[in-house]
Design an enzyme around this catalytic site. Structure first.
Site, PDB file in Angstrom:
ATOM      1  N   CYS A 118      44.378  33.731  87.384  1.00 18.00           N
ATOM      2  CA  CYS A 118      44.128  33.662  88.828  1.00 18.00           C
ATOM      3  C   CYS A 118      44.813  34.795  89.582  1.00 18.00           C
ATOM      4  O   CYS A 118      44.634  34.933  90.787  1.00 18.00           O
ATOM      5  CB  CYS A 118      44.549  32.315  89.393  1.00 18.00           C
ATOM      6  SG  CYS A 118      46.317  32.038  89.349  1.00 18.00           S
ATOM      7  N   LYS A 149      52.941  34.726  90.523  1.00 20.61           N
ATOM      8  CA  LYS A 149      52.774  35.323  89.189  1.00 20.61           C
ATOM      9  C   LYS A 149      52.668  36.847  89.270  1.00 20.61           C
ATOM     10  O   LYS A 149      53.183  37.559  88.414  1.00 20.61           O
ATOM     11  CB  LYS A 149      51.536  34.727  88.501  1.00 20.61           C
ATOM     12  CG  LYS A 149      51.781  33.336  87.979  1.00 20.61           C
ATOM     13  CD  LYS A 149      52.774  33.404  86.836  1.00 20.61           C
ATOM     14  CE  LYS A 149      53.271  32.070  86.381  1.00 20.61           C
ATOM     15  NZ  LYS A 149      54.396  32.181  85.456  1.00 20.61           N
ATOM     16  N   HIS A 188      43.809  20.562  85.299  1.00 15.94           N
ATOM     17  CA  HIS A 188      42.700  21.502  85.241  1.00 15.94           C
ATOM     18  C   HIS A 188      41.461  20.782  84.694  1.00 15.94           C
ATOM     19  O   HIS A 188      41.536  19.649  84.236  1.00 15.94           O
ATOM     20  CB  HIS A 188      43.060  22.706  84.372  1.00 15.94           C
ATOM     21  CG  HIS A 188      43.944  23.676  85.072  1.00 15.94           C
ATOM     22  ND1 HIS A 188      45.299  23.743  84.834  1.00 15.94           N
ATOM     23  CD2 HIS A 188      43.697  24.599  86.023  1.00 15.94           C
ATOM     24  CE1 HIS A 188      45.824  24.676  85.607  1.00 15.94           C
ATOM     25  NE2 HIS A 188      44.878  25.214  86.349  1.00 15.94           N
TER      26      HIS A 188
HETATM   27  P1  GDP Z   1      40.484  26.863  88.527  1.00 14.26           P
HETATM   28  O1  GDP Z   1      40.002  27.450  87.220  1.00 14.26           O
HETATM   29  O2  GDP Z   1      41.718  27.490  89.048  1.00 14.26           O
HETATM   30  O3  GDP Z   1      39.373  26.843  89.536  1.00 14.26           O
HETATM   31  O4  GDP Z   1      40.933  25.352  88.274  1.00 14.26           O
HETATM   32  P2  GDP Z   1      40.302  24.024  87.672  1.00 14.26           P
HETATM   33  O5  GDP Z   1      40.393  24.021  86.171  1.00 14.26           O
HETATM   34  O6  GDP Z   1      40.988  22.897  88.371  1.00 14.26           O
HETATM   35  O7  GDP Z   1      38.768  23.994  88.100  1.00 14.26           O
HETATM   36  C1  GDP Z   1      37.766  24.754  87.461  1.00 14.26           C
HETATM   37  C2  GDP Z   1      36.372  24.310  87.900  1.00 14.26           C
HETATM   38  O8  GDP Z   1      36.077  23.027  87.328  1.00 14.26           O
HETATM   39  C3  GDP Z   1      36.205  24.151  89.411  1.00 14.26           C
HETATM   40  O9  GDP Z   1      34.906  24.598  89.754  1.00 14.26           O
HETATM   41  C4  GDP Z   1      36.277  22.627  89.595  1.00 14.26           C
HETATM   42  O10 GDP Z   1      35.632  22.162  90.767  1.00 14.26           O
HETATM   43  C5  GDP Z   1      35.549  22.173  88.328  1.00 14.26           C
HETATM   44  N1  GDP Z   1      35.783  20.772  87.955  1.00 14.26           N
HETATM   45  C6  GDP Z   1      34.816  19.875  87.629  1.00 14.26           C
HETATM   46  N2  GDP Z   1      35.333  18.662  87.413  1.00 14.26           N
HETATM   47  C7  GDP Z   1      36.682  18.777  87.573  1.00 14.26           C
HETATM   48  C8  GDP Z   1      37.753  17.844  87.459  1.00 14.26           C
HETATM   49  O11 GDP Z   1      37.573  16.653  87.189  1.00 14.26           O
HETATM   50  N3  GDP Z   1      39.011  18.348  87.678  1.00 14.26           N
HETATM   51  C9  GDP Z   1      39.237  19.667  87.967  1.00 14.26           C
HETATM   52  N4  GDP Z   1      40.504  20.086  88.150  1.00 14.26           N
HETATM   53  N5  GDP Z   1      38.233  20.550  88.116  1.00 14.26           N
HETATM   54  C10 GDP Z   1      36.966  20.124  87.912  1.00 14.26           C
END
Ligand code: GDP
Length: 323
Positions: A118, A149, A188
């Site tokens: 990120c 970071k 995540h």
């Molecule tokens: P990012 O990679 O920093 O955006 O962090 P995340 O891993 O939290 O999210 C990645 C993508 O997965 C984003 O588009 C979220 O909306 C999607 N996503 C789908 N379902 C979920 C869930 O249950 N939890 C999270 N954290 N993200 C989700």
């Protein structure tokens, strides 16, 4: 090869501190370092809170590590980042400044600091190469963590430039595996989907909720592969650029959700919740430099999801059933 030390840095017989050994990456590093001929050092938060400079200095004075992996961080997914911005920026800045400064004072021979994908701009050309750093605005949902970071990486550069410290930084992509955070409010996407698919399967639910549109693309690396890459860089890299660590392949969130429910055996439908944020549209690292150094990832996503689910069943699901 640029930035390759004349001879590899040897961990043999060295005192090696893994800062953040209880976390997902730190615990994978501990597993990986057991196969090196080194003395492994760890410290609990009760003994040294890494957000306190004096406690970090006292620990390093006492333990005298020769090599340090900085895997300690306050981490979280898209929701945690947007709702707890002060914790994400303060904790991470404090940990990095305290550990890097104390490592220099204690004459640590080599230090590797972990960044995160990120740190690259929201609209960086894909796949993102190391030189995309600081070339544009960040994704707002995780900018707090990213700024901290980036500061950590710049500290390693500054200490290399001013003091000649052999401090390097590595940039892992989205990691997953044993010891991941499965709490739906702060996790995540990959561990969240494992926890949701497990619950949906057990409850016989007709559907499983996936946040956002399902179209964002992400890259996922199994954490034991990441730990292997970090040890490889500790030995074989001495330069100022942060080095990307990933698989070089990405998939959509929909494809990820399909892989997870298939691995877990949930046969219901996926429902996409558009009220939740998508975050950055695509996040894929250019791993050309790491590949040129001679390292590639080994664990396929489907295999990694199965290994992680097995860990979840043994450690999280069993604990919540009171076993
Ligand atoms: P990012 O990679 O920093 O955006 O962090 P995340 O891993 O939290 O999210 C990645 C993508 O997965 C984003 O588009 C979220 O909306 C999607 N996503 C789908 N379902 C979920 C869930 O249950 N939890 C999270 N954290 N993200 C989700």
């Amino acid at each position: 090869m640029p930035d390759k030390p004349a001879s590899p840095y040897s961990l043999s017989g060295k005192r090696v501190w893994v800062a953040g050994h209880g976390g997902m990456v730190g615990s994978a590093l501990v597993r990986r370092l057991r196969s090196e001929d080194c003395e492994l050092l760890t410290v609990g938060r009760d003994q040294a809170d890494l957000r306190r400079q004096s406690e970090v200095e006292a620990w390093l004075d006492d333990a005298k590590p020769q090599a340090v992996f900085v895997a300690a961080a306050t981490v979280g997914g898209i929701l945690a980042n947007s709702t707890r911005p002060a914790e994400f920026i303060y904790d991470n800045l404090a940990i990095e400044t305290n550990v890097v400064q104390a490592a220099r004072a204690a004459e640590v021979e080599k230090l590797l600091l972990l960044g995160s994908s990120c740190i690259y701009p929201k609209l960086a050309p894909q796949p993102m190469a190391e030189d995309a750093l600081l070339s544009g605005p960040l994704e707002p949902t995780n900018q707090w963590y990213a700024i901290a970071k980036i500061a950590g990486i710049m500290m390693c550069r500054a200490y290399r430039s001013q003091y000649g410290c052999d401090f390097i930084a590595a940039q892992p992509t989205n990691l997953y595996g044993p010891n991941d955070n499965f709490d739906l409010a702060s996790s995540h996407v990959l561990p969240a989907l494992i926890a949701k698919a497990h619950a949906a399967k057990n409850e016989g639910a007709p559907s499983l909720e996936v946040w956002g549109s399902g179209t964002p693309r992400r890259e996922f690396l199994y954490v034991d592969d990441a730990a292997d890459a970090l040890v490889f860089l500790m030995k074989n890299y001495s330069g100022e650029d942060q080095i990307n660590v990933g698989t070089g392949r990405d998939i959509t969130i929909r494809e990820l959700a399909e892989t997870v429910i298939d691995a877990i055996g949930f046969n219901g439908e996926l429902k996409f919740d558009a009220s939740k944020p998508d975050g950055t549209p695509r996040k894929l690292l250019d791993v050309g430099r790491l590949t040129a150094f001679g390292w590639t990832a080994k664990t396929e996503l489907r295999d990694g999801v199965e290994l992680t689910y097995r860990w979840y069943l043994d450690n999280v699901a069993s604990a919540s059933r009171g076993l």
